[in-house]
Design an enzyme around this catalytic site. Structure first.
Site, PDB file in Angstrom:
ATOM      1  N   SER A   2      70.850  51.706  56.871  1.00 17.74           N
ATOM      2  CA  SER A   2      69.451  52.223  55.557  1.00 17.74           C
ATOM      3  C   SER A   2      69.434  53.268  54.873  1.00 17.74           C
ATOM      4  O   SER A   2      70.100  54.138  55.492  1.00 17.74           O
ATOM      5  CB  SER A   2      67.440  52.015  56.120  1.00 17.74           C
ATOM      6  OG  SER A   2      66.866  51.718  55.340  1.00 17.74           O
ATOM      7  N   HIS A  16      73.293  56.924  52.651  1.00 14.85           N
ATOM      8  CA  HIS A  16      72.236  58.048  51.629  1.00 14.85           C
ATOM      9  C   HIS A  16      73.692  58.057  50.606  1.00 14.85           C
ATOM     10  O   HIS A  16      74.768  58.520  51.211  1.00 14.85           O
ATOM     11  CB  HIS A  16      72.060  59.316  52.705  1.00 14.85           C
ATOM     12  CG  HIS A  16      71.533  59.756  51.157  1.00 14.85           C
ATOM     13  ND1 HIS A  16      72.164  61.416  51.131  1.00 14.85           N
ATOM     14  CD2 HIS A  16      70.353  60.330  50.735  1.00 14.85           C
ATOM     15  CE1 HIS A  16      71.144  61.732  49.903  1.00 14.85           C
ATOM     16  NE2 HIS A  16      70.031  60.957  50.046  1.00 14.85           N
ATOM     17  N   ILE A  21      70.270  55.731  59.868  1.00 13.61           N
ATOM     18  CA  ILE A  21      70.093  55.547  58.059  1.00 13.61           C
ATOM     19  C   ILE A  21      70.072  57.210  58.218  1.00 13.61           C
ATOM     20  O   ILE A  21      70.958  57.872  58.887  1.00 13.61           O
ATOM     21  CB  ILE A  21      68.474  55.284  57.889  1.00 13.61           C
ATOM     22  CG1 ILE A  21      67.783  55.966  57.798  1.00 13.61           C
ATOM     23  CG2 ILE A  21      67.522  56.509  59.677  1.00 13.61           C
ATOM     24  CD1 ILE A  21      66.200  55.541  57.394  1.00 13.61           C
ATOM     25  N   CYS A  22      70.083  56.663  56.225  1.00 12.79           N
ATOM     26  CA  CYS A  22      70.419  58.147  55.721  1.00 12.79           C
ATOM     27  C   CYS A  22      72.009  58.604  56.329  1.00 12.79           C
ATOM     28  O   CYS A  22      72.650  57.703  55.617  1.00 12.79           O
ATOM     29  CB  CYS A  22      69.670  59.063  55.931  1.00 12.79           C
ATOM     30  SG  CYS A  22      69.862  60.394  54.758  1.00 12.79           S
ATOM     31  N   ALA A  23      72.512  59.579  56.436  1.00 11.02           N
ATOM     32  CA  ALA A  23      73.486  60.436  57.026  1.00 11.02           C
ATOM     33  C   ALA A  23      73.766  59.200  58.309  1.00 11.02           C
ATOM     34  O   ALA A  23      75.585  60.059  58.437  1.00 11.02           O
ATOM     35  CB  ALA A  23      73.593  61.886  57.080  1.00 11.02           C
TER      36      ALA A  23
END
Length: 232
Positions: free
Chosen positions: A199, A174, A153-155
């Site tokens: 995500s 992200h 998720i994200c980075a």
């Protein structure tokens, strides 16, 4: 600084004294008292397992939210520290007690049904510690090749890119790591492509956790957990 301690083997857990650092004071002052409360055991009632890897600076919401939701669904989640320091401090000063270090977690089980990589500074390509850890990259490759769930998720999808497991896959991330993962889906909160679950960031942690429940357990359980937390 707040410490969150985990005891996933018990049907009861102990809420330990919280400590807060007082600006201008050298000492750490305790707040609150120890008490025993009912909590979710997360003890693997579904028969499924997951490994969540924490490195210093991780985004707290991106780790704790999917861990919490998966345990509500009966998935046994092992929280592993990247280093031998079991207390892992997050980006926003919240420290989490891991169950064990990563080496111990890899010895605990031959394999996990899912590996979860939260984002935050440890996953950012320019400064991250995750992409340079051979154990993490090897684990992600083994997990992908075996058809078991790989999630980030994200980075953190940039860590998956470093491991070479994004090739030919649809994924999101992200926007801050666009240079490392230029083909990411810019509009979807969660993207599931086979055994890959990705995500966008802290704000999509709940969707991320529910998607993992659907992958590891089933859609009905994901819907039941979502209803129990008043999610939409």
């Amino acid at each position: 600084m707040i410490f969150v301690r985990d005891h996933f083997h018990f049907f009861h857990c102990v809420v330990h004294t919280a400590f807060v650092t007082i600006p201008g004071e050298a000492a750490v002052r305790p707040v609150g008292r120890d008490s025993t409360v009912q909590c979710m055991s997360g003890g693997g009632k579904s028969g499924k397992s997951a490994l969540c890897i924490l490195a210093e600076g991780f985004e707290e919401m991106e780790a704790v939210t999917p861990i919490d939701l998966l345990r509500r669904a009966g998935v046994e989640v092992t929280i592993a520290s990247l280093t031998t320091d079991i207390i892992v401090k997050g980006r926003n000063g919240i420290s989490v007690f891991a169950n064990m270090d990563l080496d111990s977690a890899l010895k605990l089980r031959e394999s996990y049904d899912a590996v979860i990589v939260p984002g935050g500074p440890p996953a950012v390509p320019s400064v991250g510690t995750l992409k340079s850890d051979a154990r993490v990259l090897s684990l992600l490759n083994e997990q992908m090749n075996a058809g078991r769930v790989v999630s980030a998720i994200c980075a953190a999808p940039s860590v998956l890119a470093e491991a070479g497991v994004l090739a030919g896959k649809k994924y999101t991330a992200h926007f801050s790591v666009a240079d490392a993962v230029p083909d990411f889906d810019k509009t979807s909160a969660v993207v599931v492509d086979g055994n890959l679950v990705t995500s966008q960031g802290a704000g999509t942690g709940t969707q991320f956790g529910l998607a993992l429940i659907e992958q590891l357990v089933d859609k009905q359980t994901a819907e039941e957990v979502a209803a129990s937390i008043c999610w939409k």
